[in-house]
Design a protein around this motif. Structure first.
Motif, PDB file in Angstrom:
ATOM      1  N   ARG A 135     -15.173  -6.025   1.109  1.00  5.22           N
ATOM      2  CA  ARG A 135     -14.939  -4.822   1.940  1.00  5.22           C
ATOM      3  C   ARG A 135     -13.509  -4.801   2.479  1.00  5.22           C
ATOM      4  O   ARG A 135     -12.859  -3.756   2.513  1.00  5.22           O
ATOM      5  CB  ARG A 135     -15.939  -4.760   3.090  1.00  5.22           C
ATOM      6  N   GLY A 136     -13.021  -5.968   2.904  1.00  6.21           N
ATOM      7  CA  GLY A 136     -11.659  -6.055   3.431  1.00  6.21           C
ATOM      8  C   GLY A 136     -10.608  -5.696   2.392  1.00  6.21           C
ATOM      9  O   GLY A 136      -9.609  -5.036   2.700  1.00  6.21           O
ATOM     10  N   ILE A 137     -10.829  -6.113   1.162  1.00  5.19           N
ATOM     11  CA  ILE A 137      -9.898  -5.782   0.080  1.00  5.19           C
ATOM     12  C   ILE A 137      -9.839  -4.268  -0.117  1.00  5.19           C
ATOM     13  O   ILE A 137      -8.762  -3.678  -0.260  1.00  5.19           O
ATOM     14  CB  ILE A 137     -10.310  -6.499  -1.224  1.00  5.19           C
ATOM     15  N   PHE A 138     -10.995  -3.618  -0.086  1.00  7.28           N
ATOM     16  CA  PHE A 138     -11.022  -2.170  -0.280  1.00  7.28           C
ATOM     17  C   PHE A 138     -10.493  -1.416   0.931  1.00  7.28           C
ATOM     18  O   PHE A 138      -9.900  -0.344   0.783  1.00  7.28           O
ATOM     19  CB  PHE A 138     -12.429  -1.714  -0.685  1.00  7.28           C
ATOM     20  N   GLU A 139     -10.665  -1.961   2.122  1.00  8.80           N
ATOM     21  CA  GLU A 139     -10.071  -1.333   3.308  1.00  8.80           C
ATOM     22  C   GLU A 139      -8.548  -1.435   3.251  1.00  8.80           C
ATOM     23  O   GLU A 139      -7.838  -0.497   3.600  1.00  8.80           O
ATOM     24  CB  GLU A 139     -10.622  -1.958   4.592  1.00  8.80           C
ATOM     25  N   TYR A 140      -8.047  -2.579   2.812  1.00 10.34           N
ATOM     26  CA  TYR A 140      -6.596  -2.719   2.639  1.00 10.34           C
ATOM     27  C   TYR A 140      -6.099  -1.690   1.633  1.00 10.34           C
ATOM     28  O   TYR A 140      -5.079  -1.037   1.843  1.00 10.34           O
ATOM     29  CB  TYR A 140      -6.240  -4.133   2.165  1.00 10.34           C
ATOM     30  N   ARG A 141      -6.820  -1.540   0.544  1.00 10.83           N
ATOM     31  CA  ARG A 141      -6.417  -0.592  -0.496  1.00 10.83           C
ATOM     32  C   ARG A 141      -6.351   0.829   0.058  1.00 10.83           C
ATOM     33  O   ARG A 141      -5.460   1.596  -0.282  1.00 10.83           O
ATOM     34  CB  ARG A 141      -7.366  -0.656  -1.692  1.00 10.83           C
ATOM     35  N   ARG A 142      -7.292   1.186   0.928  1.00  8.63           N
ATOM     36  CA  ARG A 142      -7.300   2.524   1.539  1.00  8.63           C
ATOM     37  C   ARG A 142      -5.956   2.803   2.236  1.00  8.63           C
ATOM     38  O   ARG A 142      -5.330   3.837   2.024  1.00  8.63           O
ATOM     39  CB  ARG A 142      -8.460   2.615   2.528  1.00  8.63           C
ATOM     40  N   THR A 143      -5.504   1.869   3.044  1.00 16.93           N
ATOM     41  CA  THR A 143      -4.240   2.017   3.765  1.00 16.93           C
ATOM     42  C   THR A 143      -3.050   1.950   2.814  1.00 16.93           C
ATOM     43  O   THR A 143      -2.090   2.719   2.942  1.00 16.93           O
ATOM     44  CB  THR A 143      -4.127   0.917   4.836  1.00 16.93           C
ATOM     45  N   ALA A 144      -3.102   1.036   1.852  1.00 17.08           N
ATOM     46  CA  ALA A 144      -1.995   0.877   0.906  1.00 17.08           C
ATOM     47  C   ALA A 144      -1.814   2.131   0.051  1.00 17.08           C
ATOM     48  O   ALA A 144      -0.678   2.514  -0.254  1.00 17.08           O
ATOM     49  CB  ALA A 144      -2.225  -0.347   0.029  1.00 17.08           C
ATOM     50  N   LEU A 145      -2.908   2.765  -0.337  1.00 16.88           N
ATOM     51  CA  LEU A 145      -2.799   3.997  -1.128  1.00 16.88           C
ATOM     52  C   LEU A 145      -2.093   5.084  -0.326  1.00 16.88           C
ATOM     53  O   LEU A 145      -1.241   5.800  -0.857  1.00 16.88           O
ATOM     54  CB  LEU A 145      -4.179   4.481  -1.573  1.00 16.88           C
ATOM     55  N   ALA A 146      -2.430   5.199   0.951  1.00 17.85           N
ATOM     56  CA  ALA A 146      -1.762   6.186   1.805  1.00 17.85           C
ATOM     57  C   ALA A 146      -0.267   5.904   1.861  1.00 17.85           C
ATOM     58  O   ALA A 146       0.561   6.808   1.730  1.00 17.85           O
ATOM     59  CB  ALA A 146      -2.379   6.174   3.200  1.00 17.85           C
ATOM     60  N   ARG A 147       0.095   4.631   2.023  1.00 16.33           N
ATOM     61  CA  ARG A 147       1.513   4.240   2.090  1.00 16.33           C
ATOM     62  C   ARG A 147       2.214   4.525   0.760  1.00 16.33           C
ATOM     63  O   ARG A 147       3.274   5.149   0.714  1.00 16.33           O
ATOM     64  CB  ARG A 147       1.612   2.754   2.443  1.00 16.33           C
TER      65      ARG A 147
END
Length: 153
Positions: A135-147
């Motif tokens: 879950r943490g990996i996918f939450e990081y991805r959520r923010t990274a995609l926005a960036r």
């Protein structure tokens, strides 16, 4: 054998074509992977993803121990979905389906991940920790995609 599931959606305020263009380039994967995962691609990749493509990399998911991981893009229908499946790695089984659907507000991206842990009962004991990490990996991805794609998280 217990199978676990992670399902996540993210609205990308982009056209379907723009969202797909980002994901079809395997070189973008390190940009959306948490640095603490120690993700490193270990073989040259083509510029664009295709069905049958093999990706080899190392990750350090827990305790700094490097693990080799090999995945294959088993299915792909541009620009709507692709599937990556583990061929060798830390899971007994890993199947990750990425789907993209255009909506009036942008592209709805859905991840559906089915996985099975190794080591039988010992794997089941570790399941809550692994689920939290995934879950943490996918939450990081959520923010990274926005960036990376230039929109607010």
């Amino acid at each position: 054998m217990k199978m676990y599931l992670l399902q996540q959606e993210q609205l990308l305020p982009l056209s379907l074509e723009r969202a797909w263009e980002f994901f079809v380039h395997p070189g973008n994967l390190p940009l959306i992977t948490p640095p603490d995962l120690g993700f490193r691609i270990t073989a040259e990749l083509p510029e664009k993803m295709h069905a049958g493509m093999i990706v080899t990399y190392t990750v350090t998911p827990f305790l700094g121990l490097a693990v080799n991981w090999v995945t294959e893009i088993t299915q792909m229908r541009e620009p709507y979905f692709f599937v990556d499946e583990q061929r060798f790695g830390p899971y007994r089984m890993w199947h990750h389906q990425h789907t993209f659907r255009e909506t009036p507000r942008g592209t709805l991206m859905t991840d559906l991940v089915h996985y099975v842990l190794p080591f039988g009962p010992f794997g089941r004991v570790a399941a809550p920790l692994v689920a939290k990490r995934v879950r943490g990996i996918f939450e990081y991805r959520r923010t990274a995609l926005a960036r990376e794609l230039g929109f607010p998280p």
